[in-house]
Design a protein around this motif. Sequence first.
Motif, PDB file in Angstrom:
ATOM      1  N   ARG A 186       0.931  -1.271  -0.201  1.00  0.00           N
ATOM      2  CA  ARG A 186      -0.003  -0.084   0.016  1.00  0.00           C
ATOM      3  C   ARG A 186       0.742   1.173  -0.125  1.00  0.00           C
ATOM      4  N   THR A 187       0.430   2.422  -0.356  1.00  0.00           N
ATOM      5  CA  THR A 187       1.015   3.637  -0.292  1.00  0.00           C
ATOM      6  C   THR A 187       1.163   3.845   1.172  1.00  0.00           C
ATOM      7  N   CYS A 188       2.369   4.415   1.235  1.00  0.00           N
ATOM      8  CA  CYS A 188       2.939   4.958   2.699  1.00  0.00           C
ATOM      9  C   CYS A 188       1.908   5.974   3.277  1.00  0.00           C
ATOM     10  N   PRO A 189       1.339   5.644   4.566  1.00  0.00           N
ATOM     11  CA  PRO A 189       0.217   6.750   5.074  1.00  0.00           C
ATOM     12  C   PRO A 189       1.210   7.934   5.337  1.00  0.00           C
ATOM     13  N   THR A 190       2.289   7.659   5.825  1.00  0.00           N
ATOM     14  CA  THR A 190       3.143   8.844   6.381  1.00  0.00           C
ATOM     15  C   THR A 190       3.609   9.986   5.163  1.00  0.00           C
ATOM     16  N   CYS A 191       4.049   9.266   4.283  1.00  0.00           N
ATOM     17  CA  CYS A 191       4.744  10.245   3.292  1.00  0.00           C
ATOM     18  C   CYS A 191       3.700  10.368   2.040  1.00  0.00           C
ATOM     19  N   GLN A 192       2.759   9.621   1.927  1.00  0.00           N
ATOM     20  CA  GLN A 192       1.780   9.416   0.813  1.00  0.00           C
ATOM     21  C   GLN A 192       2.621   9.205  -0.712  1.00  0.00           C
ATOM     22  N   GLY A 193       3.584   8.351  -0.198  1.00  0.00           N
ATOM     23  CA  GLY A 193       4.220   7.649  -1.496  1.00  0.00           C
ATOM     24  C   GLY A 193       5.493   8.464  -1.802  1.00  0.00           C
ATOM     25  N   ALA A 194       5.853   9.711  -1.194  1.00  0.00           N
ATOM     26  CA  ALA A 194       6.993  10.286  -1.649  1.00  0.00           C
ATOM     27  C   ALA A 194       8.204   9.698  -1.313  1.00  0.00           C
ATOM     28  N   GLY A 195       8.132   8.882  -0.158  1.00  0.00           N
ATOM     29  CA  GLY A 195       9.251   8.204   0.016  1.00  0.00           C
ATOM     30  C   GLY A 195      10.398   9.414   1.403  1.00  0.00           C
ATOM     31  N   GLU A 196       9.794  10.548   1.142  1.00  0.00           N
ATOM     32  CA  GLU A 196      10.503  11.452   1.933  1.00  0.00           C
ATOM     33  C   GLU A 196       9.431  12.300   2.800  1.00  0.00           C
ATOM     34  N   VAL A 197       9.758  12.804   3.845  1.00  0.00           N
ATOM     35  CA  VAL A 197       9.077  13.737   4.855  1.00  0.00           C
ATOM     36  C   VAL A 197       9.814  15.058   4.898  1.00  0.00           C
ATOM     37  N   ILE A 198       8.923  15.999   5.069  1.00  0.00           N
ATOM     38  CA  ILE A 198       9.453  17.347   5.294  1.00  0.00           C
ATOM     39  C   ILE A 198       9.375  17.830   6.700  1.00  0.00           C
ATOM     40  N   ALA A 199      10.503  18.375   7.168  1.00  0.00           N
ATOM     41  CA  ALA A 199      10.596  18.655   8.525  1.00  0.00           C
ATOM     42  C   ALA A 199      10.089  20.080   8.752  1.00  0.00           C
ATOM     43  N   ASP A 200      10.445  20.838   7.740  1.00  0.00           N
ATOM     44  CA  ASP A 200      10.411  22.277   7.955  1.00  0.00           C
ATOM     45  C   ASP A 200       9.700  22.850   6.603  1.00  0.00           C
ATOM     46  N   PRO A 201       8.395  22.788   6.447  1.00  0.00           N
ATOM     47  CA  PRO A 201       7.660  23.008   5.306  1.00  0.00           C
ATOM     48  C   PRO A 201       7.975  24.340   4.761  1.00  0.00           C
ATOM     49  N   CYS A 202       8.013  24.554   3.496  1.00  0.00           N
ATOM     50  CA  CYS A 202       8.442  25.822   2.495  1.00  0.00           C
ATOM     51  C   CYS A 202       7.111  26.686   3.196  1.00  0.00           C
ATOM     52  N   ASN A 203       7.436  28.033   3.660  1.00  0.00           N
ATOM     53  CA  ASN A 203       6.433  29.216   3.990  1.00  0.00           C
ATOM     54  C   ASN A 203       5.584  29.372   2.650  1.00  0.00           C
ATOM     55  N   THR A 204       6.086  29.447   1.374  1.00  0.00           N
ATOM     56  CA  THR A 204       5.492  29.834   0.243  1.00  0.00           C
ATOM     57  C   THR A 204       4.122  29.121  -0.237  1.00  0.00           C
ATOM     58  N   CYS A 205       4.693  27.597  -0.001  1.00  0.00           N
ATOM     59  CA  CYS A 205       3.600  26.466  -0.656  1.00  0.00           C
ATOM     60  C   CYS A 205       3.059  25.654   0.542  1.00  0.00           C
ATOM     61  N   HIS A 206       3.750  25.877   1.599  1.00  0.00           N
ATOM     62  CA  HIS A 206       3.259  25.117   2.850  1.00  0.00           C
ATOM     63  C   HIS A 206       3.423  23.536   2.616  1.00  0.00           C
ATOM     64  N   GLY A 207       4.529  23.375   1.986  1.00  0.00           N
ATOM     65  CA  GLY A 207       4.874  22.046   1.898  1.00  0.00           C
ATOM     66  C   GLY A 207       4.479  21.244   0.578  1.00  0.00           C
ATOM     67  N   GLU A 208       3.616  21.861  -0.390  1.00  0.00           N
ATOM     68  CA  GLU A 208       3.002  21.178  -1.349  1.00  0.00           C
ATOM     69  C   GLU A 208       3.972  21.265  -2.444  1.00  0.00           C
ATOM     70  N   GLY A 209       4.908  22.135  -2.636  1.00  0.00           N
ATOM     71  CA  GLY A 209       6.079  22.244  -3.666  1.00  0.00           C
ATOM     72  C   GLY A 209       5.132  22.893  -4.866  1.00  0.00           C
ATOM     73  N   ARG A 210       4.186  23.336  -4.688  1.00  0.00           N
ATOM     74  CA  ARG A 210       3.441  24.059  -6.084  1.00  0.00           C
ATOM     75  C   ARG A 210       2.446  25.205  -5.484  1.00  0.00           C
ATOM     76  N   VAL A 211       2.327  26.202  -6.136  1.00  0.00           N
ATOM     77  CA  VAL A 211       1.634  27.290  -5.830  1.00  0.00           C
ATOM     78  C   VAL A 211       0.611  27.940  -6.958  1.00  0.00           C
ATOM     79  N   ASP A 212      -0.350  28.172  -6.792  1.00  0.00           N
ATOM     80  CA  ASP A 212      -1.230  28.528  -7.864  1.00  0.00           C
ATOM     81  C   ASP A 212      -0.712  30.017  -8.773  1.00  0.00           C
ATOM     82  N   ARG A 213      -0.542  29.955  -9.999  1.00  0.00           N
ATOM     83  CA  ARG A 213      -0.098  31.136 -10.631  1.00  0.00           C
ATOM     84  C   ARG A 213      -0.653  31.247 -11.887  1.00  0.00           C
ATOM     85  N   ARG A 214      -0.549  32.391 -12.188  1.00  0.00           N
ATOM     86  CA  ARG A 214      -1.213  32.737 -13.656  1.00  0.00           C
ATOM     87  C   ARG A 214      -0.213  32.903 -14.660  1.00  0.00           C
ATOM     88  N   LYS A 215      -0.325  31.722 -15.629  1.00  0.00           N
ATOM     89  CA  LYS A 215       0.588  31.824 -16.621  1.00  0.00           C
ATOM     90  C   LYS A 215       0.122  32.184 -18.019  1.00  0.00           C
TER      91      LYS A 215
END
Length: 378
Positions: A186-215
């Motif tokens: 099964r997909t790992c419940p802790t990291c949702q399959g990423a294999g890595e966890v973030i101790a200190d999430p990015c302030n801009t994207c809150h750990g998502e790694g992506r932000v809404d942007r107009r392109k």
Amino acid sequence: MSLDIDYYELLEVERNADDKTLKSAYRKLAMQYHPDKNPGCSDSEARFKAINEAYDCLKDPQKRAAYDRFGKAAFQNGGPGGGFGGNASDFGDIGDIFESIFGSAFGGGGRQQRGPARGADLRYDMEIKLEDAFTGVTREIQVDVAARCEACDGSGAKPGTSTHRCSTCAGHGKVRAQQGFFMVERTCPTCQGAGEVIADPCNTCHGEGRVDRRKTLTVTIPPGVDEGTRIRLSGEGESGARGAAPGDLYIFLHMARHKVFEREGTTLFTRAPISFTTAALGGSIPIPGLDGKKHEIAIPAGIQSGKQLRQRGAGMPVLNGRGTGDLVVQIDVETPTKLTARQKELLCEFRETETGEECPASHGFFGRIREMWDDLTD
Ligand SMILES: [Zn+2]
Ligand SMILES: [Zn+2]
């Protein structure tokens, strides 16, 4: 959840069905009940899960043998030789199941790779004019999409910090669990399959790694596109979570109605009313082509309403190909409705000269009418 229906019945196959039959029955039903095709329908979702559960069991010869002997009891707590805990119907979320079986058949997250899902594909509907479909055109569009976070370069971790390996799954993104007789992944419940966890999430994207942007994107539309043509902008869809691959953006083209022309594939079609004198005497009519040229359509003397005249090569270009279609002009002969006294006089004079031979079709018709009348009154 689990529908309490026999696995063979669920898959609509005989009990002795071979692997190939099972697989094709499964595929057909899974497509039919897939939640993407039945959004918001909990019955379909339940059935979809049950179908997956059934196939998951029957495709495995060991499990199938156990099922044939003991039924579902084989996979439940306290079943024959059981006592392992777990629940056969709990197969994790639908996305997981589907990915592992179909790969990327449904797009949007279907890649068989460790780590977070690929970003979703997006759709953008665009209307274009027939003239633009003729010449091809470049358009700029603006889309709001989840794009890679620049602050953390998509990692989701606060700049200067790093992610670390998930201790639950040791970086694999999957965990194995005992269910009934069997081990399932099964997909790992802790990291949702990423294999890595973030101790200190990015302030801009809150750990998502992506932000809404107009392109702003530039779309090149080739000559010859038609209603329903899709243009794929690779990698311009939604960014994947935590740096995973982005989805694609699909431009769906729609054709605006044109003043003069209708279109059928590469053929351009129009109706041209002409005066009865032009129809009788012949002449020509100018039809402007989408190529900017005027096409003089020759009208042969004596043309009838409904006749179609074809101008080769004056239609739409072939998409991604060579050559162009035709222009078809359908003639409608217009009967005059506003005549001056002088014109009426001329027409009356003309009528006096008529013998019937000028108009063979009507002459013939009225001839037959007369004969019919004579037969009836003999
Ligand atoms: Zn970030
Ligand atoms: Zn993990």
